[in-house]
Enzyme design. Structure first.
Site, PDB file in Angstrom:
ATOM      1  N   ASP A  51       0.926  -1.165   0.232  1.00  0.00           N
ATOM      2  CA  ASP A  51       0.054   0.136  -0.156  1.00  0.00           C
ATOM      3  C   ASP A  51       0.805   1.197   0.003  1.00  0.00           C
ATOM      4  O   ASP A  51       0.493   2.395  -0.122  1.00  0.00           O
ATOM      5  CB  ASP A  51      -1.004   0.030   1.015  1.00  0.00           C
ATOM      6  CG  ASP A  51      -0.408   0.124   2.492  1.00  0.00           C
ATOM      7  OD1 ASP A  51       1.041  -0.319   2.722  1.00  0.00           O
ATOM      8  OD2 ASP A  51      -0.996   0.139   3.375  1.00  0.00           O
ATOM      9  N   SER A  52       2.182   0.997   0.090  1.00  0.00           N
ATOM     10  CA  SER A  52       3.171   2.111  -0.264  1.00  0.00           C
ATOM     11  C   SER A  52       2.879   2.678  -1.698  1.00  0.00           C
ATOM     12  O   SER A  52       3.321   3.774  -1.959  1.00  0.00           O
ATOM     13  CB  SER A  52       4.614   1.778  -0.026  1.00  0.00           C
ATOM     14  OG  SER A  52       4.910   0.570  -0.809  1.00  0.00           O
ATOM     15  N   ASP A  90      -1.054  -6.247  -0.445  1.00  0.00           N
ATOM     16  CA  ASP A  90      -1.602  -5.450   0.877  1.00  0.00           C
ATOM     17  C   ASP A  90      -2.940  -5.286   1.029  1.00  0.00           C
ATOM     18  O   ASP A  90      -3.777  -4.607   0.022  1.00  0.00           O
ATOM     19  CB  ASP A  90      -0.823  -4.157   1.016  1.00  0.00           C
ATOM     20  CG  ASP A  90       0.350  -3.893   2.008  1.00  0.00           C
ATOM     21  OD1 ASP A  90       0.380  -4.946   2.935  1.00  0.00           O
ATOM     22  OD2 ASP A  90       1.176  -3.117   1.849  1.00  0.00           O
ATOM     23  N   LYS A 120      -1.548  -9.236   2.779  1.00  0.00           N
ATOM     24  CA  LYS A 120      -0.777  -8.716   4.023  1.00  0.00           C
ATOM     25  C   LYS A 120      -1.740  -7.902   4.792  1.00  0.00           C
ATOM     26  O   LYS A 120      -2.252  -6.906   4.147  1.00  0.00           O
ATOM     27  CB  LYS A 120       0.529  -8.323   3.666  1.00  0.00           C
ATOM     28  CG  LYS A 120       1.477  -7.589   4.803  1.00  0.00           C
ATOM     29  CD  LYS A 120       2.722  -7.206   4.634  1.00  0.00           C
ATOM     30  CE  LYS A 120       2.935  -6.030   3.603  1.00  0.00           C
ATOM     31  NZ  LYS A 120       2.643  -4.742   4.735  1.00  0.00           N
ATOM     32  N   GLU A 122      -1.763  -5.217   8.619  1.00  0.00           N
ATOM     33  CA  GLU A 122      -1.049  -4.856   9.759  1.00  0.00           C
ATOM     34  C   GLU A 122      -1.474  -4.948  11.147  1.00  0.00           C
ATOM     35  O   GLU A 122      -2.697  -4.955  11.144  1.00  0.00           O
ATOM     36  CB  GLU A 122      -0.850  -3.278   9.528  1.00  0.00           C
ATOM     37  CG  GLU A 122      -0.045  -2.955   8.099  1.00  0.00           C
ATOM     38  CD  GLU A 122       0.130  -1.549   8.039  1.00  0.00           C
ATOM     39  OE1 GLU A 122       0.033  -0.536   9.050  1.00  0.00           O
ATOM     40  OE2 GLU A 122       0.928  -1.188   7.018  1.00  0.00           O
ATOM     41  N   GLU A 189       8.837  -4.268  11.014  1.00  0.00           N
ATOM     42  CA  GLU A 189       9.208  -2.881  10.217  1.00  0.00           C
ATOM     43  C   GLU A 189      10.012  -1.984  11.385  1.00  0.00           C
ATOM     44  O   GLU A 189       9.207  -1.872  12.228  1.00  0.00           O
ATOM     45  CB  GLU A 189       8.229  -2.367   9.483  1.00  0.00           C
ATOM     46  CG  GLU A 189       8.352  -0.719   8.802  1.00  0.00           C
ATOM     47  CD  GLU A 189       7.699  -0.310   7.967  1.00  0.00           C
ATOM     48  OE1 GLU A 189       6.593  -1.127   7.457  1.00  0.00           O
ATOM     49  OE2 GLU A 189       7.742   0.834   7.559  1.00  0.00           O
TER      50      GLU A 189
HETATM   51  O1  KIV Z   1       3.653  -0.951   1.481  1.00  0.00           O
HETATM   52  C1  KIV Z   1       4.667  -1.447   1.714  1.00  0.00           C
HETATM   53  O2  KIV Z   1       5.623  -1.214   0.868  1.00  0.00           O
HETATM   54  C2  KIV Z   1       5.146  -2.182   2.966  1.00  0.00           C
HETATM   55  C3  KIV Z   1       6.567  -2.466   3.101  1.00  0.00           C
HETATM   56  C4  KIV Z   1       7.300  -1.436   3.645  1.00  0.00           C
HETATM   57  C5  KIV Z   1       6.751  -3.647   3.739  1.00  0.00           C
HETATM   58  O3  KIV Z   1       4.377  -2.612   3.470  1.00  0.00           O
END
Ligand code: KIV
Length: 271
Positions: A51-52, A90, A120, A122, A189
Site C-alpha cells: 500500500d506504499s 496489501d 498482508k 498490519e 518494520e
Molecule cells: O507497503 C509497503 O511497501 C510495505 C513494506 C514497507 C513492507 O508494507
C-alpha cells in the site's frame, strides 16, 4: 507435448522451507506490469504489492487514502508480469479493521479479482480474529508488526518502534499469536535489530525485515527507494542500488536537447 516452459513457482511452503534451511528470502515491492516482469526475471522470491503505492505511485503523504479498487488495479498489473515469484497484496486501510466479516470479504475480493497468491495486513492481537477467518477461508496471510504505517496518526512519527520494553514485549507476544493464527510470514518494520533477531528465532515462520537488522529471515525494500527514484528519501536502513533520479533526469535532459537541436530523429530513425 506442451510448449509451456516448466517454472518452479515460489509458494508459502517454499518460504517455510527456506527459513528451515537457512536460505534468506528476498522481497521487493512492485505496482505495475513492467517492473514486476523485471523483478521476477531477476529471480526475486516475493513481490509485495504494497500500500506504499499510496506514497510512491499516487503521491499521497501516507498509506491511509489508498482504496481497495486502486490496490486491486496495481495487483492485477503485477500478476500479469510474473511467472515464478510469490505475490503478496496489501489489504488497504479500512478493509479489515472494523470486523472479521469485513476482513474476510475484503481478502476474498483481492484474491478473486487480482490473481495474487496471498494478502498482508498490519497489526497483532487487535486483528487476530480477522487473520483466523481469512486463513480459514484458505487465503495465506502475511502479518506486519513494528512500524505499521496505516497507524501513523496513532504513532505520530515514522521513528523506530518497540525500543521500550512494554512495546517490545507486546511485539514478542503478537508475533507468536500471528504464527498460531496461521500467518505464513511476518514483516518486521523499523524495530531494533536485537529484538528482530530474538523474534525471528522464536518463530518457525519466516520474518521479513525492513529496518530490522540482518537476522530476519528475509529482507524487503520499496522499489522506488532501492532504485533511488527519490534522492530526498534516505533513511538509515536503506541501501540504494541505483540512482535512477539522476539517470532519468539526465536521460530526459539529453532527449530534450536532441529534440531542440533537431538531432533526433536522424535518418536511421526515420521511415
Ligand atoms: O507497503 C509497503 O511497501 C510495505 C513494506 C514497507 C513492507 O508494507
Amino acid at each position: 507435448m506442451s510448449n509451456h516452459k516448466e517454472v518452479k513457482k515460489i509458494t508459502t511452503h517454499t518460504l517455510l522451507k527456506m527459513k528451515a534451511g537457512g536460505t534468506k528470502i528476498s522481497m521487493i515491492t512492485a505496482y505495475d506490469f513492467s517492473f514486476a516482469r523485471l523483478f521476477d526475471a531477476a529471480g526475486i522470491d516475493v513481490i509485495l504489492v504494497g500500500d506504499s503505492a499510496s506514497n510512491v505511485m499516487a503521491g499521497n503523504e501516507t498509506t491511509v487514502p489508498i482504496t481497495m479498487e486502486q490496490m486491486i488495479y496495481h495487483a492485477q498489473c503485477v500478476v500479469r508480469g510474473i511467472d515464478r515469484c510469490l505475490v503478496v497484496v496489501d489489504m488497504p486501510f479500512g478493509s479489515y479493521q472494523s470486523n472479521a466479516d469485513n476482513a474476510v470479504a475484503s481478502a476474498i475480493r483481492i484474491m478473486k479479482e487480482t490473481g495474487g497468491h496471498s494478502v498482508k495486513l498490519e497489526g497483532g492481537e487487535e486483528v487476530l480474529d480477522s487473520i483466523k477467518r481469512i486463513v480459514a477461508a484458505g487465503i495465506p496471510v502475511m502479518g506486519h508488526l513494528g512500524l505499521t504505517p496505516q497507524s501513523i496518526y496513532k504513532f505520530g512519527t515514522y521513528t523506530v518502534r518497540a525500543k521500550e520494553e512494554a512495546e517490545a514485549d507486546k511485539l514478542r507476544k503478537d508475533a507468536l499469536l500471528l504464527q498460531e493464527a496461521g500467518c505464513f510470514a511476518i514483516v518486521l518494520e523499523k524495530i531494533p535489530a536485537e529484538l528482530a533477531k530474538e523474534v525471528s528465532r522464536s518463530l518457525t515462520i519466516p520474518t521479513i525485515g525492513i529496518g530490522a537488522g540482518k537476522d530476519c529471515d528475509g529482507q524487503v525494500l520499496v522499489m522506488h527507494d532501492m532504485l533511488g527514484i527519490n534522492n530526498e528519501f534516505k533513511p538509515r536502513f536503506l541501501r540504494q542500488y541505483l540512482n535512477l533520479e539522476n539517470q532519468v533526469v539526465g536521460a530526459v535532459q539529453q532527449y530534450i536537447r536532441d529534440v531542440k537541436s533537431q538531432d533526433f530523429p536522424n535518418q536511421e530513425e526515420s521511415y
